[in-house]
Motif scaffolding. Structure first.
Motif, mmCIF file in Angstrom:
data_model
loop_
_atom_site.group_PDB
_atom_site.id
_atom_site.type_symbol
_atom_site.label_atom_id
_atom_site.label_comp_id
_atom_site.label_asym_id
_atom_site.label_seq_id
_atom_site.Cartn_x
_atom_site.Cartn_y
_atom_site.Cartn_z
ATOM 1 N N THR A 179 0.843 -1.194 0.000
ATOM 2 C CA THR A 179 0.000 0.000 0.000
ATOM 3 C C THR A 179 0.880 1.247 0.000
ATOM 4 O O THR A 179 2.065 1.200 0.327
ATOM 5 C CB THR A 179 -0.928 0.027 1.216
ATOM 6 O OG1 THR A 179 -0.129 -0.017 2.415
ATOM 7 C CG2 THR A 179 -1.868 -1.168 1.214
ATOM 8 N N ARG A 180 0.278 2.381 -0.352
ATOM 9 C CA ARG A 180 1.012 3.628 -0.471
ATOM 10 C C ARG A 180 0.513 4.663 0.520
ATOM 11 O O ARG A 180 -0.682 4.849 0.688
ATOM 12 C CB ARG A 180 0.882 4.167 -1.907
ATOM 13 C CG ARG A 180 1.564 5.499 -2.145
ATOM 14 C CD ARG A 180 1.421 5.940 -3.593
ATOM 15 N NE ARG A 180 0.017 6.085 -3.982
ATOM 16 C CZ ARG A 180 -0.705 7.166 -3.742
ATOM 17 N NH1 ARG A 180 -0.181 8.189 -3.084
ATOM 18 N NH2 ARG A 180 -1.950 7.230 -4.148
ATOM 19 N N SER A 181 1.445 5.371 1.147
ATOM 20 C CA SER A 181 1.102 6.481 2.031
ATOM 21 C C SER A 181 0.830 7.724 1.193
ATOM 22 O O SER A 181 1.167 7.770 0.009
ATOM 23 C CB SER A 181 2.249 6.756 3.005
ATOM 24 O OG SER A 181 2.472 5.640 3.841
ATOM 25 N N PRO A 182 0.233 8.763 1.780
ATOM 26 C CA PRO A 182 0.016 10.011 1.036
ATOM 27 C C PRO A 182 1.324 10.570 0.475
ATOM 28 O O PRO A 182 2.386 10.427 1.086
ATOM 29 C CB PRO A 182 -0.583 10.947 2.091
ATOM 30 C CG PRO A 182 -1.233 10.033 3.074
ATOM 31 C CD PRO A 182 -0.355 8.819 3.136
ATOM 32 N N GLU A 183 1.218 11.210 -0.672
ATOM 33 C CA GLU A 183 2.392 11.746 -1.350
ATOM 34 C C GLU A 183 2.973 12.916 -0.561
ATOM 35 O O GLU A 183 2.251 13.747 -0.013
ATOM 36 C CB GLU A 183 1.994 12.201 -2.752
ATOM 37 C CG GLU A 183 3.160 12.342 -3.706
ATOM 38 C CD GLU A 183 2.703 12.240 -5.150
ATOM 39 O OE1 GLU A 183 3.334 11.515 -5.919
ATOM 40 O OE2 GLU A 183 1.696 12.893 -5.510
ATOM 41 N N ASN A 215 6.866 9.078 -2.418
ATOM 42 C CA ASN A 215 5.798 8.158 -2.033
ATOM 43 C C ASN A 215 6.431 7.017 -1.251
ATOM 44 O O ASN A 215 7.423 6.425 -1.697
ATOM 45 C CB ASN A 215 5.104 7.573 -3.265
ATOM 46 C CG ASN A 215 4.324 8.610 -4.046
ATOM 47 O OD1 ASN A 215 3.169 8.860 -3.753
ATOM 48 N ND2 ASN A 215 4.956 9.230 -5.028
ATOM 49 N N HIS A 217 5.915 3.258 0.329
ATOM 50 C CA HIS A 217 5.096 2.059 0.147
ATOM 51 C C HIS A 217 5.393 1.072 1.268
ATOM 52 O O HIS A 217 6.552 0.902 1.671
ATOM 53 C CB HIS A 217 5.390 1.425 -1.209
ATOM 54 C CG HIS A 217 5.125 2.345 -2.361
ATOM 55 N ND1 HIS A 217 4.032 2.228 -3.180
ATOM 56 C CD2 HIS A 217 5.811 3.430 -2.822
ATOM 57 C CE1 HIS A 217 4.050 3.169 -4.102
ATOM 58 N NE2 HIS A 217 5.119 3.920 -3.895
ATOM 59 N N HIS A 218 4.327 0.398 1.750
ATOM 60 C CA HIS A 218 4.452 -0.518 2.887
ATOM 61 C C HIS A 218 3.830 -1.873 2.552
ATOM 62 O O HIS A 218 2.893 -1.953 1.765
ATOM 63 C CB HIS A 218 3.708 0.027 4.116
ATOM 64 C CG HIS A 218 4.165 1.371 4.588
ATOM 65 N ND1 HIS A 218 3.849 2.545 3.933
ATOM 66 C CD2 HIS A 218 4.901 1.725 5.669
ATOM 67 C CE1 HIS A 218 4.381 3.572 4.592
ATOM 68 N NE2 HIS A 218 5.011 3.103 5.642
ATOM 69 N N PRO A 223 7.775 -0.342 5.967
ATOM 70 C CA PRO A 223 8.157 0.308 4.710
ATOM 71 C C PRO A 223 8.993 -0.629 3.844
ATOM 72 O O PRO A 223 9.856 -1.350 4.355
ATOM 73 C CB PRO A 223 8.976 1.521 5.164
ATOM 74 C CG PRO A 223 8.614 1.729 6.598
ATOM 75 C CD PRO A 223 8.288 0.384 7.150
#
Length: 241
Positions: A179-183, A215, A217-218, A223
């Motif tokens: 999944t991706r965290s906010p930019e 960005n 990603h986890h 991470p």
């Protein structure tokens, strides 16, 4: 829920970003779009006004409304990933990549170490490429990847494009979703290597500010990748609607 003007604007915004509608292409008429979405022409007019205000479209004599020529607008890593998931396209119309490099390096940047959750000077995988629009460099893109991903995707050290996208391969092989965290947005001075990659000719030692987008990603263990895009000077990033 009835279709709103914002929904129609978002539809055409994606089509322009993905390259389905190219600069100079004629937009459907208000009546054509109203019939397609089953809405009143006033709703379409509001949507088209949004696109015009954003600089995405422009009037052209004897043609109507066309997609505007906007080569200096940034396409971010997050937007590329969203486009890849929607369309399977890794690049937009007129966009290419060059100068691919992959290897192992010690991570000396304290902020990248913090975002990846690794100790300073820990070894990480780095993948580098330059994005070009109609032949002109627009961004230097780095993928900074935790070493644990290498056990499942050894192809990460292969130079050139990875197809399919390495995160999809990782998920297929491990069952772990990324999944991706906010930019994250920031600015700094470009390094000499970045200036060369972006083909910017300035006197040695000149200070050239650049926009930097990150960005993180986890997966379930934390991470796993940081994307960093260094944008060419003179580019702009649009705020999301």
């Amino acid at each position: 829920m009835p279709t709103q003007a914002t929904d129609i604007a978002a539809h055409y915004r994606r089509a322009i970003t993905d390259g389905d509608l190219r600069p100079g292409d004629r937009m459907p008429t208000v009546r054509e779009t109203a019939e397609r979405f089953g809405v009143a022409t006033a709703t379409v007019s509001r949507a088209y006004a949004m696109l015009k205000a954003e600089g995405l479209t422009a009037p052209r004599a004897r043609v109507g409304t066309v997609v505007a020529d906007r080569p200096r607008v940034v396409v971010t890593g997050a937007e590329r990933l969203e486009r890849l998931n929607r369309t399977g396209k890794t690049t937009s119309e007129g966009e290419t990549t060059s100068d691919h490099w992959a290897g192992l390096r010690s991570c000396a940047d304290p902020e990248i170490c913090r975002l990846l959750g690794v100790e300073p000077h820990a070894e990480i995988v780095i993948r580098r490429r330059v994005f070009r629009k109609d032949g002109r460099p627009t961004a230097v893109a780095l993928s900074l990847i935790d070493m644990r991903a290498l056990a499942d995707v050894p192809e990460l050290l292969t130079e050139g494009k990875l197809e399919p996208f390495w995160q999809h391969t990782y998920t297929e092989r491990t069952g772990r979703t990324i999944t991706r965290s906010p930019e994250l947005y920031g600015a700094r001075l470009a390094s000499s290597d970045e200036l060369r990659a972006l083909e910017i000719d300035v006197p040695e030692g000149a200070a050239v500010p650049v926009l930097v987008l990150r960005n993180v990603h986890h997966d379930d263990d934390g991470p796993i990748e940081v994307w960093e895009d260094v944008q060419a000077p003179g580019t702009w990033k649009e705020a999301s609607a």
